[in-house]
Design an enzyme around this catalytic site. Structure first.
Site, short mmCIF file in Angstrom:
data_model
loop_
_atom_site.label_atom_id
_atom_site.label_comp_id
_atom_site.label_asym_id
_atom_site.label_seq_id
_atom_site.Cartn_x
_atom_site.Cartn_y
_atom_site.Cartn_z
N GLU A 65 0.87 -1.17 0.00
CA GLU A 65 0.00 0.00 0.00
C GLU A 65 0.90 1.22 0.00
OE1 GLU A 65 -3.61 2.03 2.65
OE2 GLU A 65 -2.70 0.13 3.29
N ARG A 304 5.77 -12.97 9.50
CA ARG A 304 6.44 -11.71 9.17
C ARG A 304 7.78 -11.64 9.89
NH1 ARG A 304 3.64 -6.50 11.33
NH2 ARG A 304 5.76 -5.75 11.06
N LYS A 314 4.88 0.45 9.96
CA LYS A 314 4.92 1.62 9.08
C LYS A 314 4.28 2.83 9.75
CE LYS A 314 3.91 0.55 4.81
NZ LYS A 314 3.15 0.43 3.54
#
Length: 504
Positions: A65, A304, A314
């Site tokens: 994104e 992850r 983020k």
């Protein structure tokens, strides 16, 4: 831009196996996706049916994104998705998941493309005489997503809900209590379709209604309790401008993006595991309706990257930037790819790190030293060595002019790479030595401690790559601070010459 098609010797490379490789190899052996066709670009079932057999054995994707800069955790995903496509004669699509108009910026799009290319990957494919770019934007699929939403409504699989967010939250239930049907759930498809088109046409306020999938409010998986798939948001989108005032939810958009691009293996992190049933449900409904080509993509999850002492959120990294705690996303203290790049990390080191930590289904923490170790290992055979003096004091060779000649500068050399790659010779670093040399202040002691092996009066040492010298003393200023170290050079002891080892 590099290609994602396999290099000639990729099949010969020895790579550690993992559960994703095993899944791909099983699918290839069974011919799971052998019947797929490729229409030359993303599209619906009819578009791909008119195309040719897909030359790519698998298709993966990296779908960030564009709401921030990529960090080291994204690097793991980049290496995984592009690497699998490379190793199995496939293609990895570079796709921007830009379905949220409120957080996305063109700056982030450009930074992401730069980071992927710097890491050594590209999104072009070269099969036969066909060269294709696989750079895609999810926002270009908004028309199809809206069409899919209308199909679900007409088929009785979706409805417009006008409860308040608080009412929806309360009626959703929890892990111990089933949800309660919305009072709007029993609307007819015609009523829902009319109301949905009013949402599209801007006749309802932001938050006044959402489109929900009609699945099962009693499902033990809360994500299957009629999840929202469209919401009203009056916001300018970086790609589509003000063309839309309704936007798809990520969980609805993501499976459709994969299907339109004929992705075979949709690889996500573990937080999306609970969303997989909805992914499969949506694919089944749209394939039943003939909107999407079968076989549909399948989602697989991996753990992850959790790196000790490193923030990989983020949102939190953006907070550091926005509050001025760091000097931008590329601050060398940041774990972003651009920050690591400024700090001196190499693409090869990050790829080595991603390969070394492996791919698993369980969360774990990786020690930061593993990342640093990969960088040292990569630089060991390629970073030319030099010398610098951080706290200098002058060394004067008092007999230099007498032995070597007034003003003489002696050329010397050392290997630039102490450990060159096997089968190669090290390049040479050239430098000169004269009467005055700068040394580290800590390399001299007027009264040496026990075991001290550097310069002190009466001791002999070798200047690296140069001559053996014997320390004779030092000079001081009025405050007693050492200003110069004094020594004499021992003739015929230059490194690499006959007799260089005659003096210990």
């Amino acid at each position: 831009m590099s290609s994602t098609t396999p290099i000639e010797n990729a099949k010969d490379a020895i790579r550690p196996s993992n559960f994703l490789r095993q899944i791909i190899e099983s699918d290839l052996a069974a011919g799971t996706y052998a019947s797929r066709r490729w229409g030359g670009g993303p599209g619906d079932a009819a578009h791909h049916a008119a195309g040719e057999p897909d030359p790519a054995k698998i298709r993966t994707r990296f779908p960030p994104e564009p709401n921030g800069y990529l960090h080291v955790g994204h690097a793991k995903s980049i290496c995984l998705n592009f690497g699998l496509a490379r190793d199995y004669a496939g293609v990895c699509h570079m796709r921007f998941d830009d379905t949220n108009p409120e957080k996305e910026e063109k700056e982030y799009v450009d930074s992401i493309l730069d980071a992927v290319q710097w890491l050594g990957f590209g999104w072009d494919s070269h099969f036969g005489d066909k060269n294709e770019s696989h750079l895609y934007y999810a926002s270009n699929y908004f028309d199809f997503m809206y069409r899919a939403a209308e199909y679900l409504i007409e088929a009785g699989h979706a409805y417009v809900d006008e409860q308040t967010p608080e009412e929806m939250r309360a009626n959703r239930g929890d892990f111990g209590k089933p949800g309660v049907d919305s009072p709007y759930r029993s609307r007819t498809p015609a009523e829902n379709l009319a109301r949905f088109r009013e949402m599209r046409d801007g006749k309802l306020a932001d938050g006044a209604a959402v489109l929900r999938a009609k699945i099962d409010m009693a499902s033990p998986n809360i994500n299957m309790r009629d999840p929202a798939i469209y919401r009203i948001r009056r916001a300018t989108h970086h790609n589509t401008g003000d063309a839309w005032c309704i936007y798809p939810m990520y969980t609805f958009a993501h499976p459709i993006e994969d299907a339109l691009e004929q992705i075979t293996h949709s690889i996500c992190t573990l937080e999306f595991e609970d969303q997989r049933p909805f992914y499969d449900w949506l694919m089944d409904r749209l394939c039943e309706g003939g909107l999407l080509a079968a076989p549909a993509p399948k989602q697989y999850e991996f753990a992850r990257l959790n790196l000790t002492y490193v923030i990989t959120s983020k949102r939190k990294l953006a907070q550091l930037v926005n509050e001025g705690k760091v000097n931008g996303w590329d601050d060398p203290r940041m774990p972003t790819i651009v920050g690591l790049r400024r700090r001196g990390y190499t693409p090869a080191a990050i790829q080595m790190f991603a390969e070394r930590i492996g791919v698993t289904k369980s969360d774990s923490w990786i020690d930061y030293g593993t990342l640093e170790g990969c960088l040292r290992e990569d630089l060991e055979a390629k970073a030319h060595r030099g010398m610098a003096v951080l706290d200098p004091v002058k060394l004067v060779l008092t007999n230099w002019d007498e032995v070597m000649g007034p003003g003489h500068l002696e050329p010397c050399q050392l290997p630039a790479l102490p450990h060159p790659p096997e089968g190669t010779e090290s390049p040479i670093r050239h430098f000169t030595i004269g009467k005055e040399v700068w040394i580290e202040r800590e390399d001299f002691a007027e009264v040496p401690p026990k075991g001290y092996k550097r310069l002190f009066p009466g001791n002999k040492v070798r200047l690296k790559g140069g001559y053996v010298i014997e320390c004779t003393g030092c000079t001081k200023d009025a405050d007693g601070n050492i200003t110069e170290v004094l020594a004499t050079v021992v003739p015929d002891t230059k490194s690499g010459t006959p007799g260089a080892d005659s003096v210990k």
